[in-house]
Design a protein around this motif. Structure first.
Motif, mmCIF file in Angstrom:
data_model
loop_
_atom_site.group_PDB
_atom_site.id
_atom_site.type_symbol
_atom_site.label_atom_id
_atom_site.label_comp_id
_atom_site.label_asym_id
_atom_site.label_seq_id
_atom_site.Cartn_x
_atom_site.Cartn_y
_atom_site.Cartn_z
ATOM 1 N N GLU A 57 0.840 -1.200 0.000
ATOM 2 C CA GLU A 57 0.000 0.000 0.000
ATOM 3 C C GLU A 57 0.871 1.244 0.000
ATOM 4 O OE1 GLU A 57 -3.237 2.285 2.931
ATOM 5 O OE2 GLU A 57 -2.418 0.329 3.493
ATOM 6 N N TRP A 58 0.582 2.186 -0.894
ATOM 7 C CA TRP A 58 1.198 3.507 -0.890
ATOM 8 C C TRP A 58 0.121 4.499 -0.460
ATOM 9 C CZ3 TRP A 58 2.413 -0.166 -4.537
ATOM 10 C CH2 TRP A 58 3.778 -0.440 -4.743
ATOM 11 N N SER A 59 0.289 5.109 0.720
ATOM 12 C CA SER A 59 -0.778 5.955 1.253
ATOM 13 C C SER A 59 -0.228 7.190 1.946
ATOM 14 C CB SER A 59 -1.647 5.161 2.240
ATOM 15 O OG SER A 59 -2.607 4.379 1.571
ATOM 16 N N ASP A 60 -1.151 8.116 2.172
ATOM 17 C CA ASP A 60 -0.878 9.400 2.815
ATOM 18 C C ASP A 60 -1.870 9.535 3.973
ATOM 19 O OD1 ASP A 60 -1.109 12.230 3.461
ATOM 20 O OD2 ASP A 60 -0.197 12.700 1.521
ATOM 21 N N TYR A 61 -1.381 9.915 5.141
ATOM 22 C CA TYR A 61 -2.263 10.042 6.305
ATOM 23 C C TYR A 61 -3.298 11.154 6.159
ATOM 24 C CZ TYR A 61 0.536 6.764 9.017
ATOM 25 O OH TYR A 61 1.167 5.633 9.470
ATOM 26 N N ARG A 62 -3.103 12.059 5.222
ATOM 27 C CA ARG A 62 -4.053 13.158 5.025
ATOM 28 C C ARG A 62 -4.985 12.908 3.834
ATOM 29 N NH1 ARG A 62 -1.928 18.334 4.042
ATOM 30 N NH2 ARG A 62 -3.745 19.191 5.133
ATOM 31 N N GLY B 153 1.596 17.697 0.995
ATOM 32 C CA GLY B 153 2.306 18.777 1.651
ATOM 33 C C GLY B 153 3.087 18.386 2.887
ATOM 34 N N ASP B 154 3.583 19.417 3.581
ATOM 35 C CA ASP B 154 4.483 19.208 4.709
ATOM 36 C C ASP B 154 3.840 18.431 5.843
ATOM 37 O OD1 ASP B 154 6.526 20.510 3.407
ATOM 38 O OD2 ASP B 154 6.193 22.441 4.396
ATOM 39 N N GLN B 155 2.555 18.679 6.109
ATOM 40 C CA GLN B 155 1.909 17.930 7.186
ATOM 41 C C GLN B 155 1.845 16.436 6.871
ATOM 42 O OE1 GLN B 155 -1.877 19.308 8.588
ATOM 43 N NE2 GLN B 155 -1.003 21.029 9.698
ATOM 44 N N SER B 156 1.731 16.092 5.619
ATOM 45 C CA SER B 156 1.736 14.679 5.237
ATOM 46 C C SER B 156 3.096 14.058 5.534
ATOM 47 C CB SER B 156 1.401 14.531 3.753
ATOM 48 O OG SER B 156 0.071 14.897 3.492
ATOM 49 N N ILE B 157 4.156 14.786 5.237
ATOM 50 C CA ILE B 157 5.498 14.289 5.554
ATOM 51 C C ILE B 157 5.673 14.184 7.058
ATOM 52 C CG2 ILE B 157 7.964 14.776 5.387
ATOM 53 C CD1 ILE B 157 7.414 16.078 2.675
ATOM 54 N N ASP B 158 5.215 15.197 7.792
ATOM 55 C CA ASP B 158 5.301 15.158 9.253
ATOM 56 C C ASP B 158 4.586 13.931 9.808
ATOM 57 O OD1 ASP B 158 6.657 17.580 9.158
ATOM 58 O OD2 ASP B 158 4.900 18.782 9.703
ATOM 59 N N ALA C 4 -6.960 16.080 6.574
ATOM 60 C CA ALA C 4 -6.876 16.252 8.021
ATOM 61 C C ALA C 4 -5.839 17.300 8.385
ATOM 62 C CB ALA C 4 -6.519 14.924 8.675
ATOM 63 N N ASP C 5 -6.106 18.036 9.455
ATOM 64 C CA ASP C 5 -5.127 18.961 10.028
ATOM 65 C C ASP C 5 -4.282 18.168 11.008
ATOM 66 O OD1 ASP C 5 -3.647 21.021 11.066
ATOM 67 O OD2 ASP C 5 -5.299 21.920 12.206
ATOM 68 N N GLY D 271 -0.703 9.288 -6.945
ATOM 69 C CA GLY D 271 -1.953 9.425 -6.225
ATOM 70 C C GLY D 271 -2.093 8.357 -5.159
ATOM 71 N N THR D 272 -2.941 8.625 -4.193
ATOM 72 C CA THR D 272 -3.148 7.697 -3.096
ATOM 73 C C THR D 272 -4.636 7.452 -2.883
ATOM 74 O OG1 THR D 272 -3.091 9.579 -1.551
ATOM 75 C CG2 THR D 272 -1.028 8.348 -1.879
#
Length: 247
Positions: free
Chosen positions: A89-94, A130-135, A166-167, A215-216
């Motif tokens: 799975e390739w995913s992003d928390y946001r 964005g940066d929050q996704s990396i964080d 998500a924030d 894309g995710t």
């Protein structure tokens, strides 16, 4: 369709990219309104949903690159290391649709396949928002370092909105880590500032771009690629086909 905010590298080259990209192009099924779509071209530069050229053919299983880690100590994996099928799975928390998969589909796959030793799930960070996704990806690795990756993963997606992103501020990540039972919060917070961990997240992100993933969520189930928060039966069919092919 929503596209990532980060630019993939223009110089990335990989012999694996044409194979995976061609496979996705030939077999992808996008659930309307339920996927952050795989696109042709760089995120933010237009493009259209990926479609196969007229001459494209689905590669044989042997042509798909072996991307599974199969590491017994991998905290970002679920299931037996020698399970016959691996779902990558390739995913992003946001990503809201990654949350749909995490909440609605993954638990069923764990009960029906992972717990029976038939499937292994391996997470790859693909922070495209964005940066929050990396964080958040760094935070996931910080939780993994203390054996609480999947608990953190669950808490993050439990609070994910159904629309939008998500924030995930630093304060929110710390709170979610506490809720996930991370025992050493000082070590967790120190990892959030670890430049080597951040670089490893970005390396994994670039590997995804080199494979043609923009894309995710994107998945590879054995030799079968899928894009988006597909209905659980789509995943069942792909897993069952891989199990049958291996018998």
């Amino acid at each position: 369709m929503t596209r990532g905010d980060l630019m993939p590298p223009t110089t990335a080259r990989s012999p694996r990219r044409p194979l995976l990209l061609a496979a996705v192009a030939a077999t992808v099924v996008v659930l309307v309104g339920g996927a952050t779509a795989l696109l042709v071209g760089a995120p933010g530069q237009g493009g259209s949903p990926l479609t196969a050229p007229p001459t494209a053919k689905t590669p044989s299983a042997s042509a798909i690159p072996e991307l599974s880690r199969r590491n017994a100590n991998d905290q970002r994996a679920l299931g037996k290391v020698d399970a016959p099928v691996v779902l990558i799975e390739w995913s992003d928390y946001r990503c809201p649709f990654c949350g749909v998969f995490a909440r609605d589909t993954q638990p069923a796959l764990v009960r029906e396949y992972v717990d029976k030793g038939l499937l292994r799930i391996e997470w790859h960070d693909m922070p495209v928002f964005g940066d929050q996704s990396i964080d958040a990806a760094v935070a996931g690795r910080a939780a993994a370092a203390q054996g609480r990756f999947w608990q953190f993963h669950e808490k993050v997606y439990d609070v994910a909105p159904s629309r939008g992103h998500a924030d995930l501020s630093r304060e929110r990540l710390l709170d979610l880590a506490r809720q996930a039972g991370v025992p050493d919060m000082a070590a967790f917070e120190a990892t959030l500032d670890d430049v080597a961990v951040r670089a490893d997240v970005q390396r994994e992100q670039q590997e995804g771009y080199a494979l043609g993933i923009t894309g995710t969520p994107t998945f590879l189930i054995g030799s079968t690629p899928l894009v988006g928060a597909q209905p659980v039966d789509v995943f069942r069919d792909a897993i069952d086909q891989q199990l049958k092919a291996g018998t």
